[in-house]
Design an enzyme around this catalytic site. Sequence first.
Site, PDB file in Angstrom:
ATOM      1  N   ASP A 113      24.345  38.519  54.150  1.00 33.16           N
ATOM      2  CA  ASP A 113      25.098  37.447  54.792  1.00 33.16           C
ATOM      3  C   ASP A 113      24.973  36.154  53.983  1.00 33.16           C
ATOM      4  O   ASP A 113      23.884  35.817  53.497  1.00 33.16           O
ATOM      5  CB  ASP A 113      24.540  37.245  56.208  1.00 33.16           C
ATOM      6  CG  ASP A 113      25.321  36.223  57.006  1.00 33.16           C
ATOM      7  OD1 ASP A 113      26.518  36.442  57.229  1.00 33.16           O
ATOM      8  OD2 ASP A 113      24.723  35.205  57.402  1.00 33.16           O
ATOM      9  N   GLU A 140      28.312  39.165  50.747  1.00 28.63           N
ATOM     10  CA  GLU A 140      29.330  38.362  51.404  1.00 28.63           C
ATOM     11  C   GLU A 140      29.310  37.011  50.690  1.00 28.63           C
ATOM     12  O   GLU A 140      28.468  36.165  50.960  1.00 28.63           O
ATOM     13  CB  GLU A 140      29.032  38.162  52.889  1.00 28.63           C
ATOM     14  CG  GLU A 140      30.156  37.385  53.573  1.00 28.63           C
ATOM     15  CD  GLU A 140      29.688  36.459  54.692  1.00 28.63           C
ATOM     16  OE1 GLU A 140      30.540  36.087  55.526  1.00 28.63           O
ATOM     17  OE2 GLU A 140      28.494  36.104  54.730  1.00 28.63           O
TER      18      GLU A 140
END
Length: 570
Positions: free
Chosen positions: A213, A288
Amino acid sequence: MTQQAETDRSTDTAPWWRSAVIYQIYPRSFNDSDGDGMGDLPGIIDRLDYLADLGVDALWLSPFYVSPQNDAGYDVSDYRDIDPRFGTLEDFDRMRARMAELGLRLIVDLVPNHTSSEHGWFRAAVAAGPGSPERDRYVFREGRGEHGELPPNNWRSVFGGEAWTRLPDGQWYLHLFDSTQPDLNWENPEVWEEFRSVLRFWLDRGADGFRVDVAHGLVKAEGLPDWDRQVRMVEGEHEAREHDRPEGPETPMHTGSPYFDQDGVHEVYRDWHRVLAEYDGDRMMVAEAWVEPAHRLAMYVRSDEMHQAFNFDFLVAGWDWARLSRAIEDSLAESAKVGAPTTWVLSNHDTVRHVSRFGLADPIAYPMGIAAEHEQPDYDQGLARGRAAALVELALPGSAYLYQGDELGLPEHTSLPAHVREDPTFARTDGAEIGRDGCRVPMPWSAGEPGLGFGPQPWLPQPPAFAALAADRQVGVPGSTHSLYRDALRLRRELGLGRGSFAWHEAHDGATGLLAFVSTTPAGRRVLVAANTGEQPVALPAGEVLLTSLEDALVDGVLGPAAAAWVSLD
């Protein structure tokens, strides 16, 4: 546009992740086994046969860790345990064992930019006071102004509002997201060692990889300088986003930011790469990273760093010949330079579902949420374009990610009432930004059951349109979106499309809007992939029709608008 070829170095013995199709599960919205309104790990176990039958290779699970759920689990308070709302570590082990039986691999989400404010480290930092080792695990600073009453700099939270919160003792802490998500200090060796330990914990339990993330975060520019461009972006963001064009400062990309895409992040991933190399089985990481241009993204997948990075240029390209062509060509070219596969994606838990985006009047629209008072998507148009885009995505060389419900053609829920919304962006912008709840609505499994088979009391209400799209209305039904995805995944696997080479076909033409390329499979078979992004039918070269996005997409060799086809040229 010149013809661009991508040399795929993968073979039948190449690492699995180079060409895998990976299905994202948003655990709280997938399947509720105990009726508490929230999906859970036992619910996932109950649906594993469905996923194996669909034909995916691996599952990516969004966070299931212990969390106060202020940001749907991306505020982690314990990285080594399962939140009781989702189950137990024993449930995780049962799930992993069943996945192994079905030949499915597992990717878990890792959140290294920040923790929850309820994490033991942050509680200790608040208690220990300024200058303590406990505070050095996070980004604490003195304020500006005569009495330190002003934030240390002008940074803004991605979720809206200031990126700093002041404690009663006068110090400020950084949170690029919600105030309950304090940023970790990646200049502190203790933080590095903690995440090495977390990686090993889940690798030891059978994780095949990690989705990282905010992979472009973690490291901040020295001195934490002000960023004037960001202030201008924030002041004008709602006006700019009315145009929904991801080309200006309102784009999710973060070029030039002092807190995103700093070169120092790459040493973190080199370190993690070494940890994963300790384990057998081709363990992997996927970034990401909302960064541009393409060569900056390719830096994350150099041979000693991550293995994949989501191709967000492709995601935000919309239904547009030029933008799709550019995203495909640039991505393949830059990935090839570092020997990495390209990783294609159309939707995820942070974006308006592509079926709805493609149904808006502007084919390149990228709204940050859709509400009842906004333009409503044309579902039929969006579905036709979405099915065609799926055939493009699944035929390109590299890996592809599906978001749960893509295979059912699920649209965005555009009429959620304000009182049920949970995305912190909605609250932090006083509703000016609708947020991501609309793409996170629980899955419809059975049209005639309470909660459409998800569970009797879904944590978010499902729109009436979901009933007709439920899995039991589509599985095994010829012409359904589910059948299209299942057929496409079967053909992709049989032909080796994800491991094929790429070249534009001579029919690739901006004047007609025909997106056309040839994938030459490992066995030497040439497959034409054609998608008509224009307004008029376009004739295709002769060949054996393998698959079309709609039943009447290809008539007498002519491909209709908003349609796609796979054609064998041999």
